[in-house]
Design a protein around this motif. Structure first.
Motif, PDB file in Angstrom:
ATOM      1  N   THR A  41       0.846  -1.189   0.000  1.00 41.95           N
ATOM      2  CA  THR A  41       0.000   0.000   0.000  1.00 41.95           C
ATOM      3  C   THR A  41       0.885   1.243   0.000  1.00 41.95           C
ATOM      4  O   THR A  41       1.826   1.329   0.790  1.00 41.95           O
ATOM      5  CB  THR A  41      -0.891   0.008   1.255  1.00 41.95           C
ATOM      6  OG1 THR A  41      -1.610  -1.223   1.305  1.00 41.95           O
ATOM      7  CG2 THR A  41      -1.867   1.149   1.225  1.00 41.95           C
ATOM      8  N   GLN A  51      -6.197   3.035   4.870  1.00 39.40           N
ATOM      9  CA  GLN A  51      -6.320   1.595   5.007  1.00 39.40           C
ATOM     10  C   GLN A  51      -6.387   1.204   6.487  1.00 39.40           C
ATOM     11  O   GLN A  51      -7.161   0.325   6.868  1.00 39.40           O
ATOM     12  CB  GLN A  51      -5.165   0.877   4.325  1.00 39.40           C
ATOM     13  CG  GLN A  51      -5.343  -0.631   4.299  1.00 39.40           C
ATOM     14  CD  GLN A  51      -4.254  -1.340   3.547  1.00 39.40           C
ATOM     15  OE1 GLN A  51      -3.132  -0.856   3.456  1.00 39.40           O
ATOM     16  NE2 GLN A  51      -4.580  -2.488   2.999  1.00 39.40           N
ATOM     17  N   MET A  60      -2.282  -3.942  -1.524  1.00 42.79           N
ATOM     18  CA  MET A  60      -3.276  -3.370  -2.430  1.00 42.79           C
ATOM     19  C   MET A  60      -3.222  -4.121  -3.757  1.00 42.79           C
ATOM     20  O   MET A  60      -2.156  -4.575  -4.175  1.00 42.79           O
ATOM     21  CB  MET A  60      -2.990  -1.887  -2.639  1.00 42.79           C
ATOM     22  CG  MET A  60      -3.975  -1.208  -3.551  1.00 42.79           C
ATOM     23  SD  MET A  60      -3.758   0.560  -3.556  1.00 42.79           S
ATOM     24  CE  MET A  60      -4.606   0.952  -2.054  1.00 42.79           C
TER      25      MET A  60
END
Length: 135
Positions: free
Chosen positions: A104, A112, A125
């Motif tokens: 991410t 998140q 991700m």
């Protein structure tokens, strides 16, 4: 691309790895996807749409939902197949999301973590670059 008959029986856990490129294919049902509606701090449209794909996992006899954050670029989100994917309510419908997994980005980690406050989230991700109906 043809899918082997033995894979058709298990559409929820279909993964395809490629030795040439780190691409992954996920087969998901539209009902297992949550559309994350966010805007930038300036209320301008973001260059991508965020989705959370959920999957059930059994750990020591108890079922848990685990979410994967998926980023769909705006050029793909504007296509009819993406709209059809989000609005499809059929129980037997399934779509293939092709993309790649990566860490991410730092600017998205707080978002998140906020989503992970009440959900089990995978710490990565999924960048989607193609969506097509699963046949």
């Amino acid at each position: 691309q043809a899918v082997a008959p033995c894979v058709r029986r298990f559409p929820l856990a279909v993964y395809r790895f490629s030795a040439l490129s780190p691409q992954l294919s996920l087969v998901v049902r539209p009902g297992d996807v949550v559309n994350v509606n966010i805007t930038s701090s300036h209320d301008s449209p973001l260059p991508y749409r965020l989705l959370m794909a959920k999957s059930g996992r059994s750990v020591k006899g108890r079922w848990h939902l685990i979410f994967l954050l998926a980023k769909v670029p705006r050029r793909l989100a504007m296509r009819d197949v993406f709209t059809e994917f989000l609005e499809d309510k059929r129980d037997d419908a399934a779509y293939v999301l092709r993309g790649k997994l990566h860490d991410t980005p730092k600017n998205m980690k707080p978002m998140q973590q906020q989503l992970a406050a009440d959900k089990l989230m995978r710490p990565m991700m999924f960048d989607v670059f193609a969506i097509e109906p699963f046949t």
